[in-house]
Design an enzyme around this catalytic site. Sequence first.
Site, PDB file in Angstrom:
ATOM      1  N   LYS A   1       0.870  -1.184   0.000  1.00  0.00           N
ATOM      2  CA  LYS A   1       0.000   0.000   0.000  1.00  0.00           C
ATOM      3  C   LYS A   1       0.894   1.215   0.000  1.00  0.00           C
ATOM      4  CE  LYS A   1      -4.460   0.748   0.066  1.00  0.00           C
ATOM      5  NZ  LYS A   1      -5.475  -0.130  -0.530  1.00  0.00           N
TER       6      LYS A   1
HETATM    7  P1  NAD Z   1     -13.070   7.489  -3.992  1.00  0.00           P
HETATM    8  O1  NAD Z   1     -12.053   8.510  -3.672  1.00  0.00           O
HETATM    9  O2  NAD Z   1     -13.446   7.255  -5.408  1.00  0.00           O
HETATM   10  O3  NAD Z   1     -14.436   7.822  -3.206  1.00  0.00           O
HETATM   11  C1  NAD Z   1     -14.513   7.969  -1.826  1.00  0.00           C
HETATM   12  C2  NAD Z   1     -15.935   8.370  -1.468  1.00  0.00           C
HETATM   13  O4  NAD Z   1     -16.065   8.381  -0.037  1.00  0.00           O
HETATM   14  C3  NAD Z   1     -16.334   9.756  -1.937  1.00  0.00           C
HETATM   15  O5  NAD Z   1     -17.682   9.753  -2.293  1.00  0.00           O
HETATM   16  C4  NAD Z   1     -16.103  10.620  -0.710  1.00  0.00           C
HETATM   17  O6  NAD Z   1     -16.877  11.811  -0.729  1.00  0.00           O
HETATM   18  C5  NAD Z   1     -16.549   9.661   0.359  1.00  0.00           C
HETATM   19  N1  NAD Z   1     -16.005   9.936   1.679  1.00  0.00           N
HETATM   20  C6  NAD Z   1     -14.763  10.324   2.016  1.00  0.00           C
HETATM   21  N2  NAD Z   1     -14.663  10.475   3.340  1.00  0.00           N
HETATM   22  C7  NAD Z   1     -15.871  10.155   3.861  1.00  0.00           C
HETATM   23  C8  NAD Z   1     -16.411  10.119   5.163  1.00  0.00           C
HETATM   24  N3  NAD Z   1     -15.671  10.434   6.220  1.00  0.00           N
HETATM   25  N4  NAD Z   1     -17.687   9.717   5.308  1.00  0.00           N
HETATM   26  C9  NAD Z   1     -18.436   9.380   4.246  1.00  0.00           C
HETATM   27  N5  NAD Z   1     -17.985   9.412   2.987  1.00  0.00           N
HETATM   28  C10 NAD Z   1     -16.728   9.809   2.801  1.00  0.00           C
HETATM   29  O7  NAD Z   1     -12.566   6.154  -3.277  1.00  0.00           O
HETATM   30  P2  NAD Z   1     -12.897   4.659  -3.651  1.00  0.00           P
HETATM   31  O8  NAD Z   1     -11.888   4.185  -4.624  1.00  0.00           O
HETATM   32  O9  NAD Z   1     -14.356   4.539  -3.963  1.00  0.00           O
HETATM   33  O10 NAD Z   1     -12.584   3.934  -2.276  1.00  0.00           O
HETATM   34  C11 NAD Z   1     -13.543   3.837  -1.237  1.00  0.00           C
HETATM   35  C12 NAD Z   1     -13.089   2.771  -0.248  1.00  0.00           C
HETATM   36  O11 NAD Z   1     -12.960   1.532  -0.940  1.00  0.00           O
HETATM   37  C13 NAD Z   1     -11.738   3.022   0.395  1.00  0.00           C
HETATM   38  O12 NAD Z   1     -11.769   2.530   1.715  1.00  0.00           O
HETATM   39  C14 NAD Z   1     -10.789   2.193  -0.446  1.00  0.00           C
HETATM   40  O13 NAD Z   1      -9.636   1.803   0.271  1.00  0.00           O
HETATM   41  C15 NAD Z   1     -11.678   1.002  -0.735  1.00  0.00           C
HETATM   42  N6  NAD Z   1     -11.284   0.228  -1.920  1.00  0.00           N
HETATM   43  C16 NAD Z   1     -11.197   0.810  -3.153  1.00  0.00           C
HETATM   44  C17 NAD Z   1     -10.856   0.029  -4.246  1.00  0.00           C
HETATM   45  C18 NAD Z   1     -10.811   0.588  -5.640  1.00  0.00           C
HETATM   46  O14 NAD Z   1     -10.625  -0.179  -6.573  1.00  0.00           O
HETATM   47  N7  NAD Z   1     -11.001   1.877  -5.842  1.00  0.00           N
HETATM   48  C19 NAD Z   1     -10.579  -1.333  -4.079  1.00  0.00           C
HETATM   49  C20 NAD Z   1     -10.690  -1.893  -2.804  1.00  0.00           C
HETATM   50  C21 NAD Z   1     -11.057  -1.096  -1.731  1.00  0.00           C
END
Ligand code: NAD
Length: 418
Positions: free
Chosen positions: A108
Site C-alpha cells: 500500500k
Molecule cells: P473514492 O475517492 O473514489 O471515493 C470515496 C468516497 O467516499 C467519496 O464519495 C467521498 O466523498 C466519500 N467519503 C470520504 N470520506 C468520507 C467520510 N468520512 N464519510 C463518508 N464518505 C466519505 O474512493 P474509492 O476508490 O471509492 O474507495 C472507497 C473505499 O474503498 C476506500 O476505503 C478504499 O480503500 C476502498 N477500496 C477501493 C478500491 C478501488 O478499486 N477503488 C478497491 C478496494 C477497496
Amino acid sequence: MSGGAGHNMLEDALAQLDAVAERIKLDLDVHKRLRQPQRSLIVSVPTLMDDGRLDVFTGYRVQHDLTMGPTKGGIRYRPDVNLEEVTALAMLMTWKCALMGLPYGGAKGGVCCDPTRMSRLELERMTRRYTSEIILFIGPDRDIPAPDLYTNEQVMAWMMDTYSMQRGITTPGVVTGKPLLLGGSLGRREATGRGVCYIVRAAAKERDLPLAGARVAVQGFGNVGSVAARLLHEEDCRIVAVSDRHGGVYNPGGLDIPKLVADHTAEGHVSQYRDGDRITNQELLTLDCDVLIPAATAGQITEQNAARIRAGIIAEGANGPTTPGGDQILTERGVMVVPDILANAGGVAVSYFEWVQGLQQYFWHEYEINERLAQIMGVAFQQVLALSGTERVDLRTAALMLGVRRVAEAQKLRGLYP
Ligand code: NAD
C-alpha cells in the site's frame, strides 16, 4: 489514524492476525515474520505549488510480504495518511491476494496531502515526484500500484509515464487501473463495485433475501460506492440511501440512482439531491435497510453504533470500515458481515487481469473480464462460507484463516533466507 475517532488500523490488523494465528496454530516463527512488513519506505515529496511556494509532502510505500510474488496495492492521497495506516492496509492486501488466489503479496502507499485543495498541475507534479522517489521500489515484477482513495486513472497514467520516462521504455505493467488507451483493462474502473454487487447477490441468496426490492444503503459515492449502487439498482434493489463526505440523502421509497450518478459527476454532493431527506453519514449507517455497504473510509462501524445497525447483511466495500469492537457486536447479533478482504477484492482481481493482459499484450472482451470476476468472487465466497460453517466462525475470521494459512504455507515452502 484514518476513520472513526482516532482508531488505529495497525493495532486492529495485528490483533486480527494474532487471533487468527492462535486459531490456526500458526507456526511462531512465521507469525513473527508476518507481524512485520517486509519493506517500508518513507519519502519526502517536494512539490512546486501554483503560487510559487514549495510544499514538502510525506509519501509512503509499504510492501508487507513478497513470498507469493510481486506486491500489489493502492495509492491514496489523504491528509491523514500515515505509516501505521499504510502498513495495516498492506497487510490486509496480503491476506486479500492470498484469499483470492492471486500471485501477489500485499502493498500500500500514499501521500499525506489534501488533494481536494490542490490544482491538477500540483497533483501532477506531486505524483511525478512521489513516483520518482519510490521508483527503485516499484516495477511490473516488483510492486504494482493501483488507485485508491482520491487517486484515479489519471494519477496512474502520470505514475506510468514517470516510471517509463526514467527507464527509457514504456512500461504499462508498472501500475494497474490505467486509462484504457494506455493498456488499462475494460471493466477495471467498475471492478470493485461490481465485485461488491456479486457478493451482495451471493450473501442475499444465502440469507434467503430476494434481491428484487431489497433495501440497500451505501456510504461513500466514489468509485466503489457509486458503482455498487448503480449495479444493485440495475438488479432491482431499492437503494434507499447514499452519501459522500458532505453527507447523505435518504428516501425509503428508493433513490433515482442513474440521476444521482449523472448529477454527482457534475455537482459533487449527493446531499444536494432533492428527492429525499438529508442525513449524516452516521445516520446512514443505522437506517432501516436490508443491506449496508460501507464504501468510504475506515472505522465507521464501531462499538458505539454497531448495536443500532439494522441491516442483516453488511458488505464491506471500504477497507477496514468495521472496528474489532463493532465487529464483535455485529457477530453476536447474527449480522452477516462480508469482510473487506473478500467483499472489495474485485478491484485487485481485475487489476490482476489487467496486469496479465499487459504482460501478454493480448486484451480481453469486457464480458470475459466480468465473467472471470464473477467466477473468482464466487469461488472465494463459497470457500469462506464453507470454512465459516465447519469452523463455526464468522466470515471475517474464515477469510483471514484462509488468507493467512496460504501465506504461511508458502513461507514454509520457501524457507528462510539465508
Ligand atoms: P473514492 O475517492 O473514489 O471515493 C470515496 C468516497 O467516499 C467519496 O464519495 C467521498 O466523498 C466519500 N467519503 C470520504 N470520506 C468520507 C467520510 N468520512 N464519510 C463518508 N464518505 C466519505 O474512493 P474509492 O476508490 O471509492 O474507495 C472507497 C473505499 O474503498 C476506500 O476505503 C478504499 O480503500 C476502498 N477500496 C477501493 C478500491 C478501488 O478499486 N477503488 C478497491 C478496494 C477497496
